[in-house]
Each structure stands twice: as C-alpha cells, then as structure tokens.
Scaffold this motif. Structure first.
Motif, PDB file in Angstrom:
ATOM      1  N   ASP A 135       0.758  -0.641   0.697  1.00 28.37           N
ATOM      2  CA  ASP A 135      -0.445  -0.335   0.490  1.00 28.37           C
ATOM      3  C   ASP A 135       0.496   0.939   0.395  1.00 28.37           C
ATOM      4  O   ASP A 135       0.542   2.542   0.355  1.00 28.37           O
ATOM      5  CB  ASP A 135      -0.971  -0.118   1.367  1.00 28.37           C
ATOM      6  N   GLY A 136       1.960   0.937  -0.283  1.00 30.32           N
ATOM      7  CA  GLY A 136       2.959   2.178  -0.064  1.00 30.32           C
ATOM      8  C   GLY A 136       3.596   2.714   0.944  1.00 30.32           C
ATOM      9  O   GLY A 136       4.393   3.588   1.027  1.00 30.32           O
ATOM     10  N   SER A 137       3.414   2.239   2.126  1.00 33.73           N
ATOM     11  CA  SER A 137       3.316   2.219   3.397  1.00 33.73           C
ATOM     12  C   SER A 137       5.101   1.429   4.025  1.00 33.73           C
ATOM     13  O   SER A 137       5.211   0.474   3.801  1.00 33.73           O
ATOM     14  CB  SER A 137       2.340   2.312   4.264  1.00 33.73           C
ATOM     15  N   PHE A 138       5.464   1.702   4.865  1.00 35.79           N
ATOM     16  CA  PHE A 138       6.906   1.230   5.286  1.00 35.79           C
ATOM     17  C   PHE A 138       7.016   1.752   6.582  1.00 35.79           C
ATOM     18  O   PHE A 138       6.039   2.566   7.862  1.00 35.79           O
ATOM     19  CB  PHE A 138       8.128   1.848   4.798  1.00 35.79           C
ATOM     20  N   SER A 139       7.529   1.040   7.933  1.00 41.03           N
ATOM     21  CA  SER A 139       8.070   0.838   9.048  1.00 41.03           C
ATOM     22  C   SER A 139       9.238  -0.096   9.114  1.00 41.03           C
ATOM     23  O   SER A 139       9.709  -0.631   9.035  1.00 41.03           O
ATOM     24  CB  SER A 139       6.663   0.329   9.932  1.00 41.03           C
ATOM     25  N   ALA A 140      10.290   0.917  10.424  1.00 43.35           N
ATOM     26  CA  ALA A 140      11.496   0.294  10.569  1.00 43.35           C
ATOM     27  C   ALA A 140      11.996   0.562  11.796  1.00 43.35           C
ATOM     28  O   ALA A 140      11.462   1.820  12.103  1.00 43.35           O
ATOM     29  CB  ALA A 140      12.410   1.171   9.675  1.00 43.35           C
ATOM     30  N   ARG A 141      12.302  -0.123  12.850  1.00 41.04           N
ATOM     31  CA  ARG A 141      12.696  -0.178  14.113  1.00 41.04           C
ATOM     32  C   ARG A 141      13.630   0.707  14.319  1.00 41.04           C
ATOM     33  O   ARG A 141      15.401  -0.483  13.977  1.00 41.04           O
ATOM     34  CB  ARG A 141      12.732  -1.355  15.242  1.00 41.04           C
ATOM     35  N   LEU A 142      14.779   1.837  14.872  1.00 36.92           N
ATOM     36  CA  LEU A 142      16.294   2.164  14.653  1.00 36.92           C
ATOM     37  C   LEU A 142      16.558   2.703  16.120  1.00 36.92           C
ATOM     38  O   LEU A 142      15.349   3.051  17.050  1.00 36.92           O
ATOM     39  CB  LEU A 142      16.022   3.720  13.808  1.00 36.92           C
ATOM     40  N   TYR A 143      17.851   2.990  16.720  1.00 33.61           N
ATOM     41  CA  TYR A 143      18.135   3.253  17.370  1.00 33.61           C
ATOM     42  C   TYR A 143      18.170   5.581  16.935  1.00 33.61           C
ATOM     43  O   TYR A 143      18.047   5.623  15.426  1.00 33.61           O
ATOM     44  CB  TYR A 143      19.583   3.019  17.740  1.00 33.61           C
ATOM     45  N   ASN A 144      18.054   5.896  18.021  1.00 36.24           N
ATOM     46  CA  ASN A 144      18.149   7.295  18.325  1.00 36.24           C
ATOM     47  C   ASN A 144      19.123   7.712  16.483  1.00 36.24           C
ATOM     48  O   ASN A 144      20.832   7.299  17.449  1.00 36.24           O
ATOM     49  CB  ASN A 144      17.790   7.908  18.721  1.00 36.24           C
ATOM     50  N   GLY A 145      19.567   9.030  16.077  1.00 37.13           N
ATOM     51  CA  GLY A 145      20.537   8.948  15.808  1.00 37.13           C
ATOM     52  C   GLY A 145      19.908  10.223  14.762  1.00 37.13           C
ATOM     53  O   GLY A 145      19.566   9.952  13.900  1.00 37.13           O
ATOM     54  N   ASP A 146      21.296  10.180  13.733  1.00 39.69           N
ATOM     55  CA  ASP A 146      21.106  10.747  12.748  1.00 39.69           C
ATOM     56  C   ASP A 146      21.264   9.761  11.499  1.00 39.69           C
ATOM     57  O   ASP A 146      22.199   9.260  11.302  1.00 39.69           O
ATOM     58  CB  ASP A 146      21.747  11.789  11.911  1.00 39.69           C
ATOM     59  N   TYR A 147      20.118  10.093   9.704  1.00 35.72           N
ATOM     60  CA  TYR A 147      20.226   8.658   9.057  1.00 35.72           C
ATOM     61  C   TYR A 147      20.313   9.790   7.569  1.00 35.72           C
ATOM     62  O   TYR A 147      19.839  10.528   7.570  1.00 35.72           O
ATOM     63  CB  TYR A 147      19.370   7.564   8.807  1.00 35.72           C
ATOM     64  N   LYS A 148      20.137   8.987   6.806  1.00 35.04           N
ATOM     65  CA  LYS A 148      21.284   9.213   4.989  1.00 35.04           C
ATOM     66  C   LYS A 148      19.364   8.178   4.724  1.00 35.04           C
ATOM     67  O   LYS A 148      20.506   7.296   5.060  1.00 35.04           O
ATOM     68  CB  LYS A 148      21.843   9.032   4.101  1.00 35.04           C
ATOM     69  N   LEU A 149      18.575   8.908   3.713  1.00 37.81           N
ATOM     70  CA  LEU A 149      17.581   7.698   3.123  1.00 37.81           C
ATOM     71  C   LEU A 149      18.203   8.026   1.668  1.00 37.81           C
ATOM     72  O   LEU A 149      18.474   9.023   1.127  1.00 37.81           O
ATOM     73  CB  LEU A 149      16.577   8.132   3.714  1.00 37.81           C
ATOM     74  N   VAL A 150      18.441   6.920   1.093  1.00 32.62           N
ATOM     75  CA  VAL A 150      18.437   6.335  -0.393  1.00 32.62           C
ATOM     76  C   VAL A 150      18.105   5.549  -1.010  1.00 32.62           C
ATOM     77  O   VAL A 150      17.312   4.349  -0.178  1.00 32.62           O
ATOM     78  CB  VAL A 150      19.988   6.777  -0.100  1.00 32.62           C
ATOM     79  N   PHE A 151      17.781   6.322  -2.150  1.00 31.29           N
ATOM     80  CA  PHE A 151      16.901   4.810  -2.254  1.00 31.29           C
ATOM     81  C   PHE A 151      17.514   3.773  -3.978  1.00 31.29           C
ATOM     82  O   PHE A 151      19.252   4.708  -4.404  1.00 31.29           O
ATOM     83  CB  PHE A 151      16.142   4.214  -4.163  1.00 31.29           C
ATOM     84  N   VAL A 152      18.431   2.792  -4.176  1.00 29.06           N
ATOM     85  CA  VAL A 152      19.065   2.626  -4.492  1.00 29.06           C
ATOM     86  C   VAL A 152      18.910   2.822  -6.303  1.00 29.06           C
ATOM     87  O   VAL A 152      17.661   2.372  -6.932  1.00 29.06           O
ATOM     88  CB  VAL A 152      19.305   0.368  -4.833  1.00 29.06           C
ATOM     89  N   ASP A 153      19.938   2.800  -7.185  1.00 35.55           N
ATOM     90  CA  ASP A 153      19.155   3.127  -9.126  1.00 35.55           C
ATOM     91  C   ASP A 153      18.615   1.979  -8.790  1.00 35.55           C
ATOM     92  O   ASP A 153      19.269   0.239  -9.104  1.00 35.55           O
ATOM     93  CB  ASP A 153      20.076   3.091  -9.562  1.00 35.55           C
ATOM     94  N   GLY A 154      17.208   1.919 -10.235  1.00 33.72           N
ATOM     95  CA  GLY A 154      16.942   0.873 -10.414  1.00 33.72           C
ATOM     96  C   GLY A 154      15.253   0.402  -9.717  1.00 33.72           C
ATOM     97  O   GLY A 154      14.666  -0.268  -9.787  1.00 33.72           O
ATOM     98  N   GLN A 155      15.484   1.171  -8.402  1.00 31.69           N
ATOM     99  CA  GLN A 155      14.390   0.651  -6.825  1.00 31.69           C
ATOM    100  C   GLN A 155      13.451   1.441  -7.584  1.00 31.69           C
ATOM    101  O   GLN A 155      12.382   2.575  -7.940  1.00 31.69           O
ATOM    102  CB  GLN A 155      14.581   0.747  -6.201  1.00 31.69           C
ATOM    103  N   GLY A 156      12.054   0.500  -7.826  1.00 24.87           N
ATOM    104  CA  GLY A 156      10.530   1.703  -7.535  1.00 24.87           C
ATOM    105  C   GLY A 156      10.313   1.709  -9.181  1.00 24.87           C
ATOM    106  O   GLY A 156      10.750   2.257  -9.948  1.00 24.87           O
ATOM    107  N   PRO A 157       8.442   1.940  -9.431  1.00 21.44           N
ATOM    108  CA  PRO A 157       8.545   2.264 -10.607  1.00 21.44           C
ATOM    109  C   PRO A 157       8.504   4.173 -10.548  1.00 21.44           C
ATOM    110  O   PRO A 157       6.430   4.679 -11.113  1.00 21.44           O
ATOM    111  CB  PRO A 157       7.127   1.767 -10.965  1.00 21.44           C
TER     112      PRO A 157
END
Length: 232
Positions: free
Chosen positions: A72-94
């Motif tokens: 449905d386009g949603s996501f969930s991730a359990r993380l430690y607190n901190g600074d993150y970089k979010l990136v899509f790998v080339d070719g991922q997704g329509p």
C-alpha cells in the motif's frame, strides 16, 4: 603452573563480562514510519519488492539498513536514535526519486529522536486512476484509466497491463500472490477494461482480493492500484 591457571581464569572472566555487555546492549526502540507518496497519495507497489536504504554515518561499520515498502506504499523500521541518510538504490521502484537540491541530490537526511513519521515524495512513471472492480457471473472485471506522469526525456512506455486475483490480501505479479490473472488492451489508456474468470478452486470462497498492475518498459518494479476486496 598456578600463576598460569590464574591468568587463564582471569581471561575467562573478562570474556564472560564482555559477552554480558553485548547481551545487555539495548535493542532499537524508535520507529520510523510513513509512506512513499506522489502528491500526498501513497504509491502502491508489489509487496516487499521495493526498498530504500538507511545509512547511519559514524556508527560502526557503514552497512545500510534495507527498509521494504508494503504493497500500500507504507513502511516501518525500528531504529536507534541518531542521524540517518535515506537513499534509493538506482532502479528501485516504478518511479523517479525527487532531487532535494544540487548538493545532496535525492538523498534525504533524517534526524531520529523518538518515533517519527515521514512522507517520501517520488514521481511515478504512470498512475492507475479510477480503478474499479465488479463481480459479474463467474468473473471479475477491472477497469481503470492510465495517466502518464513523467513525459520528459525519462518517459517510458507501457509494456502490459494486468488484472490480478488472489485469495489473500497480498496481490501482485509475484506468482505466490495471484491465483488468476489476465492482460488487457491499453490502446486507449483512458478506458482500460479486463475480465478474468474466477478459478474453480476459489469459487467457494466468500471473498477474493484484486488489483491492477502496470509493467513499464525497462523498469523491473510494477506500479499497482490499491488492493480491493470483492465479495463472491
């Protein structure tokens, strides 16, 4: 000899203490949730077929955490607190990822300090609009309109349009996620119609699930309509 045994015993205690420190290391307890969206609407994809990566610079070995996107386009991730970089790998997704600015390109910086909900804006190649499903006799009919979103040099053609039916709520081109399917004529993208016969093994079910998917030429991941439940 006694001195050597004493050294070995002390070493064993040190190892045990180290193991206890590792075992007592707190698990991540912060949740990052949200949706991949276009114009604030979630972008439906194949279940667990598309993912993005979260990198946490300066935190041990640089190994990304892959986050799978639900159908449905949603996501969930359990993380430690901190600074993150979010990136899509080339070719991922329509879809095409959006450029934030010239310096960081499509990388998204996220500061996690407690549970957080975000929307990741992307631009899909196509959208499936006005998807509608009806049971007629022993068949399910699906209709929709296909809207071409990316029309510049990155524009791509449609390879096929498919109507899927499954007995569970997970529906996609994945062979485990469809019990029946049929391709449709998309010569007129404003009026696409397909009818698939309900398999005999599903005829006694109280309900089924269905959705429409579009395979885009040169793109591995398909875009879909949202899943709809059909009473039999």
């Amino acid at each position: 000899m006694k001195a050597r045994y004493l050294i070995i015993l002390i070493g064993a205690f040190i190892i045990l203490a180290s193991c206890n420190d590792i075992d007592n290391f707190d698990e991540p307890g912060t949740f990052l949730t949200g949706n991949v969206v276009y114009n604030q609407d979630p972008v439906p994809v194949g279940n667990n077929e598309v993912e993005f990566q979260l990198w946490q610079p300066g935190f041990g070995t640089l190994t990304p955490l892959g986050v799978r996107i639900a159908q449905d386009g949603s996501f969930s991730a359990r993380l430690y607190n901190g600074d993150y970089k979010l990136v899509f790998v080339d070719g991922q997704g329509p879809f095409r990822t959006n450029i934030v600015n010239e310096q960081q390109q499509d990388t998204i910086f996220i500061d996690i300090d407690g549970d957080k909900e975000i929307s990741i804006e992307v631009t899909p190649y196509y959208l499936i609009q006005n998807a509608s499903f009806n049971k007629t006799g022993n068949s399910i009919e699906g209709t929709c309109r296909l809207e071409k979103i990316i029309t510049d040099a990155d524009a791509k053609n449609i390879e096929r349009v498919t109507l899927y039916v499954n007995e569970t709520q997970f529906v996609s081109d994945n062979g485990d996620y469809n019990d029946a399917r049929i391709d449709g004529d998309f010569t007129n993208p404003n009026a696409v119609s397909m009818t698939v016969e309900i398999p005999e093994m599903l005829a006694s079910k109280e309900y089924l699930y269905t959705r429409i998917g579009v395979k885009i030429a040169g793109v591995e991941d398909m875009i879909y309509s949202q899943v709809e439940k059909i009473d039999l």
